[in-house]
Write a protein that holds these residues in place. Sequence first.
Motif, short mmCIF file in Angstrom:
data_model
loop_
_atom_site.label_atom_id
_atom_site.label_comp_id
_atom_site.label_asym_id
_atom_site.label_seq_id
_atom_site.Cartn_x
_atom_site.Cartn_y
_atom_site.Cartn_z
N ASP A 221 43.04 39.22 38.81
CA ASP A 221 42.14 39.76 38.59
C ASP A 221 42.29 40.77 37.24
N PHE B 246 42.21 32.15 42.43
CA PHE B 246 41.81 33.36 41.86
C PHE B 246 42.35 34.60 43.10
N ILE C 7 39.06 41.00 42.57
CA ILE C 7 38.00 39.70 42.57
C ILE C 7 37.67 40.00 44.26
N GLU C 8 38.76 40.27 45.16
CA GLU C 8 38.46 40.23 46.57
C GLU C 8 37.61 41.44 47.09
N VAL D 246 32.77 41.60 37.73
CA VAL D 246 32.46 40.36 38.44
C VAL D 246 31.08 40.60 39.41
#
Length: 499
Positions: free
Chosen positions: A45, A375, A380-381, A407
Amino acid sequence: MAKKLNTVVLKKFRSFSFQNLDWKTVLLILVVLAIIIRFPFFFRDYIDRDESTFIIMGQSWANGHLPYTQLWDLKPPMTFLFFAIIIKIFGKSFIAIRLFGSLIVALTALFTYGIATKITSKKIAFWVAIFCVFFQSLFGSLQGVMSEHICTFFFVAGLYILFLKDDQKWFFTSGLLLGISVMTKLNMAYPVLSLGLYFLYEGFHKKQISKNIVNLVFMGIGFFVTIAFTIMPYYLQGNIQVCWESIFEAPLAYSEGKFHSPLKTLPFVIVILGLLMAGFTLKIIDWKDKKLQILTVVILGILLSYMQAGKVNGHYLIQLYPLILIPLGIAVGKLPPLKKRYQSIVIILLILIPMESYLEYGNIISNKIKKGTFFNGEGIEVPAYITEHKLETKNIFFTEYHIGYWVLGEKPPTKAATHPSNITREEMFPYMENPRNTGMEELRYIMEVIQPKTLVAREGKEIFDKKLVDYNTYIDAYLEKHYQLTATVGRGLIYQRLE
Protein backbone atom coordinates in the motif's frame (compact mmCIF):
# COMPACT_ATOMS: atom_id res chain seq x y z
CA MET A 1 26.15 -30.34 -6.03
CA ALA A 2 26.32 -26.94 -4.35
CA LYS A 3 30.11 -26.98 -4.59
CA LYS A 4 29.93 -27.79 -8.31
CA LEU A 5 27.40 -24.97 -8.90
CA ASN A 6 29.63 -22.56 -6.99
CA THR A 7 32.61 -23.54 -9.14
CA VAL A 8 30.63 -22.93 -12.35
CA VAL A 9 29.48 -19.50 -11.11
CA LEU A 10 33.04 -18.55 -10.20
CA LYS A 11 34.36 -19.58 -13.63
CA LYS A 12 31.69 -17.49 -15.37
CA PHE A 13 32.42 -14.58 -13.03
CA ARG A 14 36.16 -14.66 -13.73
CA SER A 15 35.79 -15.07 -17.50
CA PHE A 16 33.31 -12.19 -17.84
CA SER A 17 34.78 -9.40 -19.98
CA PHE A 18 33.79 -5.95 -18.76
CA GLN A 19 35.60 -4.26 -21.63
CA ASN A 20 33.15 -5.75 -24.14
CA LEU A 21 30.14 -4.31 -22.31
CA ASP A 22 28.03 -1.87 -24.30
CA TRP A 23 25.52 0.53 -22.76
CA LYS A 24 22.52 -1.49 -23.97
CA THR A 25 23.73 -4.60 -22.14
CA VAL A 26 24.45 -2.58 -19.01
CA LEU A 27 20.99 -0.99 -19.17
CA LEU A 28 19.34 -4.40 -19.57
CA ILE A 29 21.21 -5.77 -16.55
CA LEU A 30 20.34 -2.73 -14.43
CA VAL A 31 16.65 -2.79 -15.41
CA VAL A 32 16.35 -6.51 -14.66
CA LEU A 33 18.16 -6.08 -11.33
CA ALA A 34 16.06 -3.06 -10.31
CA ILE A 35 12.79 -4.83 -11.14
CA ILE A 36 13.78 -8.07 -9.39
CA ILE A 37 14.73 -6.19 -6.22
CA ARG A 38 11.76 -3.83 -6.23
CA PHE A 39 9.03 -6.05 -7.74
CA PRO A 40 7.60 -7.49 -4.49
CA PHE A 41 7.05 -3.94 -3.24
CA PHE A 42 4.82 -3.15 -6.25
CA PHE A 43 1.93 -4.59 -4.23
CA ARG A 44 2.49 -2.75 -0.93
CA ASP A 45 0.00 0.00 0.00
CA TYR A 46 2.77 2.41 0.86
CA ILE A 47 6.42 2.24 1.79
CA ASP A 48 6.89 5.86 2.84
CA ARG A 49 4.18 8.35 3.78
CA ASP A 50 5.68 10.94 1.43
CA GLU A 51 5.09 8.66 -1.56
CA SER A 52 1.41 8.44 -0.60
CA THR A 53 1.24 12.25 -0.55
CA PHE A 54 2.87 12.50 -3.98
CA ILE A 55 0.29 10.07 -5.38
CA ILE A 56 -2.60 12.07 -3.90
CA MET A 57 -1.14 15.32 -5.25
CA GLY A 58 -0.58 13.68 -8.65
CA GLN A 59 -4.20 12.51 -8.73
CA SER A 60 -5.39 16.03 -7.94
CA TRP A 61 -3.33 17.37 -10.87
CA ALA A 62 -4.61 14.59 -13.15
CA ASN A 63 -8.10 15.76 -12.17
CA GLY A 64 -7.29 19.29 -13.37
CA HIS A 65 -6.11 21.01 -10.18
CA LEU A 66 -2.62 22.50 -10.18
CA PRO A 67 -0.50 21.62 -7.13
CA TYR A 68 -1.10 23.92 -4.11
CA THR A 69 -4.53 25.04 -5.37
CA GLN A 70 -6.72 22.16 -4.12
CA LEU A 71 -4.22 20.15 -2.04
CA TRP A 72 -0.83 21.13 -0.68
CA ASP A 73 2.56 19.58 0.02
CA LEU A 74 6.09 20.82 0.44
CA LYS A 75 7.65 19.79 -2.88
CA PRO A 76 8.12 21.56 -6.22
CA PRO A 77 5.62 20.68 -8.98
CA MET A 78 7.81 18.31 -11.04
CA THR A 79 7.53 15.67 -8.30
CA PHE A 80 3.76 15.67 -8.62
CA LEU A 81 3.90 15.85 -12.43
CA PHE A 82 5.73 12.50 -12.53
CA PHE A 83 2.85 10.85 -10.67
CA ALA A 84 0.13 12.82 -12.49
CA ILE A 85 1.36 11.63 -15.91
CA ILE A 86 1.46 7.98 -14.82
CA ILE A 87 -2.01 8.21 -13.24
CA LYS A 88 -3.43 9.99 -16.30
CA ILE A 89 -2.15 7.26 -18.62
CA PHE A 90 -2.50 4.11 -16.49
CA GLY A 91 -5.17 5.09 -13.95
CA LYS A 92 -4.95 4.11 -10.29
CA SER A 93 -2.15 1.58 -10.55
CA PHE A 94 0.38 0.90 -7.82
CA ILE A 95 2.17 -1.39 -10.27
CA ALA A 96 2.59 1.34 -12.92
CA ILE A 97 3.93 3.85 -10.39
CA ARG A 98 6.41 1.40 -8.87
CA LEU A 99 7.45 0.08 -12.31
CA PHE A 100 8.36 3.55 -13.53
CA GLY A 101 10.15 4.10 -10.22
CA SER A 102 12.24 1.01 -10.97
CA LEU A 103 13.06 2.33 -14.45
CA ILE A 104 14.12 5.66 -12.93
CA VAL A 105 16.48 3.79 -10.57
CA ALA A 106 17.95 1.75 -13.43
CA LEU A 107 18.46 4.83 -15.64
CA THR A 108 20.10 6.73 -12.78
CA ALA A 109 22.51 3.81 -12.36
CA LEU A 110 23.15 3.81 -16.13
CA PHE A 111 24.13 7.49 -16.16
CA THR A 112 26.26 6.87 -13.06
CA TYR A 113 27.97 4.10 -15.03
CA GLY A 114 28.52 6.54 -17.91
CA ILE A 115 30.10 9.12 -15.59
CA ALA A 116 32.29 6.49 -13.94
CA THR A 117 33.60 5.21 -17.29
CA LYS A 118 35.01 8.70 -17.92
CA ILE A 119 37.05 8.44 -14.72
CA THR A 120 37.87 4.78 -14.17
CA SER A 121 37.65 1.33 -15.79
CA LYS A 122 34.44 -0.22 -17.12
CA LYS A 123 34.73 -2.97 -14.51
CA ILE A 124 34.66 -0.53 -11.60
CA ALA A 125 31.99 1.57 -13.33
CA PHE A 126 29.81 -1.52 -13.75
CA TRP A 127 29.99 -2.43 -10.06
CA VAL A 128 29.35 1.18 -9.09
CA ALA A 129 26.15 1.04 -11.18
CA ILE A 130 25.10 -2.27 -9.58
CA PHE A 131 25.54 -0.85 -6.09
CA CYS A 132 23.77 2.30 -7.20
CA VAL A 133 20.68 0.14 -7.80
CA PHE A 134 21.15 -1.58 -4.43
CA PHE A 135 21.53 1.63 -2.45
CA GLN A 136 18.58 3.34 -4.15
CA SER A 137 16.32 0.34 -3.55
CA LEU A 138 17.14 -1.14 -0.15
CA PHE A 139 17.79 -0.25 3.50
CA GLY A 140 14.75 1.66 4.74
CA SER A 141 11.86 3.13 2.81
CA LEU A 142 13.63 3.36 -0.55
CA GLN A 143 11.50 0.77 -2.33
CA GLY A 144 8.81 3.39 -2.91
CA VAL A 145 9.06 6.19 -5.46
CA MET A 146 10.52 9.20 -3.67
CA SER A 147 11.13 12.73 -4.93
CA GLU A 148 14.84 12.01 -4.42
CA HIS A 149 14.70 9.19 -6.98
CA ILE A 150 13.25 11.55 -9.58
CA CYS A 151 15.48 14.57 -8.93
CA THR A 152 18.64 12.42 -8.76
CA PHE A 153 17.87 10.87 -12.15
CA PHE A 154 17.62 14.27 -13.85
CA PHE A 155 20.65 15.62 -12.00
CA VAL A 156 22.90 12.67 -12.87
CA ALA A 157 21.70 12.83 -16.50
CA GLY A 158 22.58 16.53 -16.64
CA LEU A 159 25.94 15.89 -15.01
CA TYR A 160 26.73 13.10 -17.49
CA ILE A 161 26.27 15.53 -20.37
CA LEU A 162 28.84 17.86 -18.80
CA PHE A 163 31.28 14.93 -18.61
CA LEU A 164 30.62 14.01 -22.23
CA LYS A 165 30.31 17.31 -24.11
CA ASP A 166 31.82 20.78 -23.89
CA ASP A 167 29.82 23.07 -26.14
CA GLN A 168 27.01 25.54 -25.71
CA LYS A 169 24.03 23.45 -26.91
CA TRP A 170 24.94 20.64 -24.51
CA PHE A 171 25.39 23.06 -21.61
CA PHE A 172 21.89 24.32 -22.46
CA THR A 173 20.55 20.75 -22.45
CA SER A 174 22.28 20.08 -19.15
CA GLY A 175 20.70 23.25 -17.75
CA LEU A 176 17.24 21.98 -18.73
CA LEU A 177 17.84 18.69 -16.89
CA LEU A 178 19.34 20.39 -13.84
CA GLY A 179 16.35 22.74 -13.77
CA ILE A 180 13.96 19.76 -13.73
CA SER A 181 15.99 18.29 -10.88
CA VAL A 182 15.64 21.47 -8.82
CA MET A 183 11.94 21.74 -9.65
CA THR A 184 11.59 18.21 -8.29
CA LYS A 185 13.53 18.76 -5.05
CA LEU A 186 14.60 22.30 -4.24
CA ASN A 187 17.74 21.39 -2.29
CA MET A 188 19.36 20.34 -5.58
CA ALA A 189 19.89 24.07 -6.17
CA TYR A 190 22.95 23.76 -3.90
CA PRO A 191 24.90 21.27 -6.07
CA VAL A 192 23.80 23.17 -9.19
CA LEU A 193 25.23 26.38 -7.70
CA SER A 194 28.39 24.47 -6.73
CA LEU A 195 28.78 23.38 -10.35
CA GLY A 196 28.46 26.95 -11.57
CA LEU A 197 31.06 28.21 -9.11
CA TYR A 198 33.42 25.40 -10.10
CA PHE A 199 33.26 26.30 -13.80
CA LEU A 200 33.91 29.95 -12.94
CA TYR A 201 36.93 28.93 -10.84
CA GLU A 202 38.19 26.66 -13.62
CA GLY A 203 37.83 29.47 -16.14
CA PHE A 204 40.00 31.81 -14.08
CA HIS A 205 42.49 29.08 -13.22
CA LYS A 206 42.97 27.90 -16.84
CA LYS A 207 42.58 31.35 -18.37
CA GLN A 208 39.49 30.40 -20.37
CA ILE A 209 37.04 32.51 -18.44
CA SER A 210 35.19 33.85 -21.49
CA LYS A 211 34.48 30.34 -22.81
CA ASN A 212 33.29 29.09 -19.42
CA ILE A 213 31.08 32.13 -18.85
CA VAL A 214 29.42 31.62 -22.26
CA ASN A 215 28.84 27.94 -21.42
CA LEU A 216 27.39 28.89 -18.04
CA VAL A 217 25.11 31.46 -19.66
CA PHE A 218 23.68 28.74 -21.90
CA MET A 219 23.34 26.41 -18.91
CA GLY A 220 21.60 29.20 -17.02
CA ILE A 221 19.22 29.81 -19.94
CA GLY A 222 18.30 26.11 -19.99
CA PHE A 223 17.84 26.12 -16.22
CA PHE A 224 15.53 29.14 -16.25
CA VAL A 225 13.58 27.84 -19.24
CA THR A 226 12.62 24.86 -17.07
CA ILE A 227 11.66 27.18 -14.19
CA ALA A 228 9.59 29.33 -16.58
CA PHE A 229 7.69 26.32 -17.97
CA THR A 230 7.07 25.13 -14.40
CA ILE A 231 5.47 28.37 -13.25
CA MET A 232 3.75 29.21 -16.57
CA PRO A 233 0.49 27.34 -15.75
CA TYR A 234 0.20 29.31 -12.51
CA TYR A 235 0.79 32.58 -14.35
CA LEU A 236 -1.91 31.74 -16.88
CA GLN A 237 -4.35 30.98 -14.05
CA GLY A 238 -3.39 34.07 -12.06
CA ASN A 239 -1.97 31.95 -9.21
CA ILE A 240 1.64 33.10 -9.43
CA GLN A 241 1.72 34.14 -5.75
CA VAL A 242 0.72 30.72 -4.40
CA CYS A 243 3.24 29.18 -6.78
CA TRP A 244 6.09 31.41 -5.54
CA GLU A 245 5.22 30.99 -1.88
CA SER A 246 4.77 27.21 -2.07
CA ILE A 247 7.83 26.42 -4.18
CA PHE A 248 10.40 28.89 -2.86
CA GLU A 249 9.34 30.41 0.46
CA ALA A 250 7.75 27.44 2.24
CA PRO A 251 10.89 25.22 2.10
CA LEU A 252 12.90 27.92 3.85
CA ALA A 253 10.28 28.14 6.58
CA TYR A 254 10.31 24.34 6.86
CA SER A 255 14.08 24.21 7.36
CA GLU A 256 13.70 26.65 10.26
CA GLY A 257 11.14 24.39 11.97
CA LYS A 258 11.47 23.46 15.63
CA PHE A 259 12.72 19.91 14.96
CA HIS A 260 15.48 20.89 12.54
CA SER A 261 19.05 21.87 13.39
CA PRO A 262 22.26 21.93 11.32
CA LEU A 263 24.04 20.39 14.31
CA LYS A 264 22.08 17.18 13.78
CA THR A 265 23.67 16.73 10.35
CA LEU A 266 27.26 17.44 11.43
CA PRO A 267 28.29 13.85 12.35
CA PHE A 268 27.16 12.55 8.96
CA VAL A 269 28.75 15.45 7.06
CA ILE A 270 32.05 15.02 8.95
CA VAL A 271 32.17 11.29 8.10
CA ILE A 272 31.65 11.89 4.37
CA LEU A 273 34.16 14.75 4.27
CA GLY A 274 36.62 12.63 6.26
CA LEU A 275 36.39 9.79 3.73
CA LEU A 276 36.94 12.20 0.82
CA MET A 277 39.89 13.87 2.54
CA ALA A 278 41.45 10.48 3.34
CA GLY A 279 41.10 9.44 -0.30
CA PHE A 280 42.78 12.59 -1.57
CA THR A 281 45.49 12.65 1.13
CA LEU A 282 46.46 9.02 0.57
CA LYS A 283 46.37 9.64 -3.20
CA ILE A 284 43.80 6.88 -3.64
CA ILE A 285 41.69 9.45 -5.46
CA ASP A 286 43.46 11.85 -7.84
CA TRP A 287 42.59 15.41 -6.80
CA LYS A 288 44.02 16.78 -10.07
CA ASP A 289 41.41 14.93 -12.14
CA LYS A 290 38.87 17.53 -13.29
CA LYS A 291 36.00 15.02 -13.29
CA LEU A 292 36.71 14.01 -9.69
CA GLN A 293 36.87 17.68 -8.76
CA ILE A 294 33.39 18.14 -10.24
CA LEU A 295 32.07 15.15 -8.28
CA THR A 296 33.61 16.54 -5.11
CA VAL A 297 32.07 20.01 -5.42
CA VAL A 298 28.68 18.45 -6.19
CA ILE A 299 28.95 16.24 -3.09
CA LEU A 300 29.85 19.31 -1.04
CA GLY A 301 26.81 21.12 -2.43
CA ILE A 302 24.51 18.26 -1.42
CA LEU A 303 26.05 18.08 2.07
CA LEU A 304 25.53 21.83 2.44
CA SER A 305 21.87 21.39 1.51
CA TYR A 306 21.52 18.75 4.25
CA MET A 307 22.95 21.18 6.77
CA GLN A 308 20.56 23.89 5.61
CA ALA A 309 17.62 21.47 5.94
CA GLY A 310 18.78 20.57 9.45
CA LYS A 311 18.27 16.82 9.14
CA VAL A 312 19.27 13.80 7.05
CA ASN A 313 16.47 11.30 6.47
CA GLY A 314 17.35 7.94 4.93
CA HIS A 315 15.73 8.81 1.61
CA TYR A 316 17.72 12.06 1.38
CA LEU A 317 20.81 9.92 0.80
CA ILE A 318 19.45 8.76 -2.57
CA GLN A 319 20.82 12.08 -3.92
CA LEU A 320 24.29 11.27 -2.61
CA TYR A 321 24.70 7.58 -3.43
CA PRO A 322 25.48 7.78 -7.19
CA LEU A 323 28.10 10.46 -6.61
CA ILE A 324 29.84 9.04 -3.55
CA LEU A 325 29.90 5.48 -4.94
CA ILE A 326 32.21 6.51 -7.80
CA PRO A 327 35.20 7.65 -5.68
CA LEU A 328 34.46 4.77 -3.28
CA GLY A 329 34.57 2.33 -6.20
CA ILE A 330 37.87 3.82 -7.37
CA ALA A 331 39.31 3.39 -3.87
CA VAL A 332 38.12 -0.23 -3.60
CA GLY A 333 39.49 -0.93 -7.08
CA LYS A 334 43.00 -0.07 -5.85
CA LEU A 335 42.91 -2.69 -3.13
CA PRO A 336 44.88 -5.94 -3.74
CA PRO A 337 42.90 -8.53 -5.77
CA LEU A 338 40.87 -10.98 -3.73
CA LYS A 339 42.31 -14.44 -3.35
CA LYS A 340 40.32 -17.13 -5.14
CA ARG A 341 39.08 -18.71 -1.91
CA TYR A 342 37.41 -15.42 -0.90
CA GLN A 343 35.67 -14.77 -4.21
CA SER A 344 32.89 -17.27 -3.50
CA ILE A 345 32.21 -15.46 -0.19
CA VAL A 346 31.84 -12.16 -2.07
CA ILE A 347 29.35 -13.74 -4.49
CA ILE A 348 27.30 -15.13 -1.59
CA LEU A 349 27.29 -11.70 0.08
CA LEU A 350 26.12 -10.06 -3.16
CA ILE A 351 23.28 -12.56 -3.38
CA LEU A 352 22.31 -11.85 0.25
CA ILE A 353 22.25 -8.04 -0.08
CA PRO A 354 18.59 -7.86 -1.27
CA MET A 355 17.37 -9.78 1.81
CA GLU A 356 14.53 -7.25 2.24
CA SER A 357 13.26 -8.21 -1.22
CA TYR A 358 13.37 -11.93 -0.48
CA LEU A 359 11.35 -11.40 2.69
CA GLU A 360 8.81 -9.29 0.79
CA TYR A 361 8.45 -12.01 -1.87
CA GLY A 362 7.52 -14.33 1.00
CA ASN A 363 5.09 -11.72 2.33
CA ILE A 364 3.16 -11.28 -0.92
CA ILE A 365 2.97 -15.04 -1.51
CA SER A 366 1.67 -15.51 2.05
CA ASN A 367 -0.85 -12.71 1.52
CA LYS A 368 -2.03 -14.33 -1.73
CA ILE A 369 -2.58 -17.68 0.02
CA LYS A 370 -4.40 -16.16 3.01
CA LYS A 371 -6.37 -13.32 1.40
CA GLY A 372 -6.46 -14.13 -2.29
CA THR A 373 -4.48 -11.07 -3.45
CA PHE A 374 -0.87 -9.99 -3.72
CA PHE A 375 -1.82 -6.44 -2.74
CA ASN A 376 -1.32 -5.89 0.96
CA GLY A 377 -1.23 -3.31 3.71
CA GLU A 378 -3.78 -1.38 5.73
CA GLY A 379 -3.81 1.40 3.13
CA ILE A 380 -5.54 -1.09 0.84
CA GLU A 381 -7.36 -3.31 3.35
CA VAL A 382 -8.93 -0.50 5.41
CA PRO A 383 -10.54 1.18 2.34
CA ALA A 384 -11.73 -2.28 1.21
CA TYR A 385 -13.44 -2.76 4.59
CA ILE A 386 -14.97 0.73 4.45
CA THR A 387 -16.33 0.08 0.95
CA GLU A 388 -17.62 -3.38 1.81
CA HIS A 389 -19.46 -2.14 4.92
CA LYS A 390 -20.70 1.04 3.18
CA LEU A 391 -19.21 3.38 5.77
CA GLU A 392 -19.43 7.15 5.20
CA THR A 393 -16.43 8.39 3.19
CA LYS A 394 -17.36 12.06 2.71
CA ASN A 395 -14.80 14.15 4.67
CA ILE A 396 -13.13 10.95 5.86
CA PHE A 397 -10.00 11.69 7.87
CA PHE A 398 -6.95 9.40 7.57
CA THR A 399 -4.52 10.22 10.38
CA GLU A 400 -2.54 7.20 9.12
CA TYR A 401 -2.57 5.19 5.86
CA HIS A 402 -3.60 8.31 3.96
CA ILE A 403 -3.04 6.52 0.66
CA GLY A 404 -6.61 5.42 1.49
CA TYR A 405 -7.87 8.75 0.09
CA TRP A 406 -6.57 7.69 -3.33
CA VAL A 407 -7.92 4.15 -3.09
CA LEU A 408 -11.39 5.43 -2.12
CA GLY A 409 -11.41 8.31 -4.61
CA GLU A 410 -11.75 10.91 -1.86
CA LYS A 411 -9.68 13.94 -0.93
CA PRO A 412 -8.35 15.09 2.46
CA PRO A 413 -10.69 17.28 4.55
CA THR A 414 -8.41 20.35 4.26
CA LYS A 415 -5.28 21.44 2.38
CA ALA A 416 -3.17 21.10 5.51
CA ALA A 417 -4.34 17.51 5.99
CA THR A 418 -2.98 16.33 2.61
CA HIS A 419 -0.02 14.92 4.51
CA PRO A 420 -1.25 14.27 8.08
CA SER A 421 1.90 15.69 9.67
CA ASN A 422 1.43 19.03 7.87
CA ILE A 423 -1.39 19.80 10.31
CA THR A 424 1.25 20.45 12.98
CA ARG A 425 3.64 22.41 10.73
CA GLU A 426 2.02 25.76 11.35
CA GLU A 427 5.11 27.64 10.16
CA MET A 428 3.97 26.71 6.63
CA PHE A 429 0.32 27.73 6.97
CA PRO A 430 0.85 31.22 5.48
CA TYR A 431 2.32 29.68 2.32
CA MET A 432 -0.57 27.27 1.73
CA GLU A 433 -3.10 30.11 2.14
CA ASN A 434 -4.55 28.38 5.17
CA PRO A 435 -7.24 30.44 6.96
CA ARG A 436 -6.23 28.98 10.35
CA ASN A 437 -3.10 30.29 12.05
CA THR A 438 -2.08 27.39 14.28
CA GLY A 439 -2.02 23.62 14.07
CA MET A 440 -4.41 23.27 16.99
CA GLU A 441 -6.89 25.58 15.24
CA GLU A 442 -6.61 23.39 12.14
CA LEU A 443 -7.15 20.20 14.11
CA ARG A 444 -10.13 21.67 15.96
CA TYR A 445 -11.60 22.84 12.65
CA ILE A 446 -11.35 19.33 11.18
CA MET A 447 -12.77 17.57 14.24
CA GLU A 448 -15.38 20.11 15.43
CA VAL A 449 -16.52 21.89 12.25
CA ILE A 450 -16.01 19.37 9.42
CA GLN A 451 -16.76 16.51 11.83
CA PRO A 452 -15.62 13.54 9.71
CA LYS A 453 -18.01 10.60 10.04
CA THR A 454 -15.12 8.15 9.64
CA LEU A 455 -11.59 8.49 11.05
CA VAL A 456 -8.70 6.07 10.54
CA ALA A 457 -5.77 5.75 12.95
CA ARG A 458 -3.03 3.22 13.65
CA GLU A 459 -2.99 0.80 16.55
CA GLY A 460 -0.11 1.22 18.99
CA LYS A 461 0.97 4.60 17.60
CA GLU A 462 0.21 8.16 18.68
CA ILE A 463 -1.74 10.04 16.04
CA PHE A 464 0.83 12.86 16.03
CA ASP A 465 4.52 12.94 16.89
CA LYS A 466 4.98 11.92 20.51
CA LYS A 467 6.68 15.27 21.19
CA LEU A 468 3.42 17.05 20.33
CA VAL A 469 1.69 16.29 23.61
CA ASP A 470 -1.05 18.95 23.25
CA TYR A 471 -2.19 17.59 19.89
CA ASN A 472 -2.33 13.99 21.07
CA THR A 473 -4.07 14.90 24.33
CA TYR A 474 -6.76 16.84 22.46
CA ILE A 475 -7.51 14.26 19.77
CA ASP A 476 -7.40 11.29 22.16
CA ALA A 477 -9.95 12.99 24.42
CA TYR A 478 -12.12 14.01 21.45
CA LEU A 479 -12.15 10.49 20.03
CA GLU A 480 -13.05 9.10 23.45
CA LYS A 481 -16.06 11.41 23.71
CA HIS A 482 -17.37 11.67 20.14
CA TYR A 483 -16.24 8.48 18.33
CA GLN A 484 -16.59 4.75 18.63
CA LEU A 485 -14.02 2.20 17.47
CA THR A 486 -16.04 0.03 15.08
CA ALA A 487 -13.36 -2.14 13.48
CA THR A 488 -9.69 -3.09 13.56
CA VAL A 489 -8.23 -4.13 10.22
CA GLY A 490 -4.65 -5.27 10.67
CA ARG A 491 -3.23 -2.37 12.64
CA GLY A 492 -5.76 0.06 11.18
CA LEU A 493 -8.33 1.47 13.59
CA ILE A 494 -11.63 2.59 12.07
CA TYR A 495 -13.63 5.05 14.16
CA GLN A 496 -17.22 6.13 13.50
CA ARG A 497 -18.64 9.39 14.81
CA LEU A 498 -21.39 9.02 17.38
CA GLU A 499 -24.72 10.62 16.50
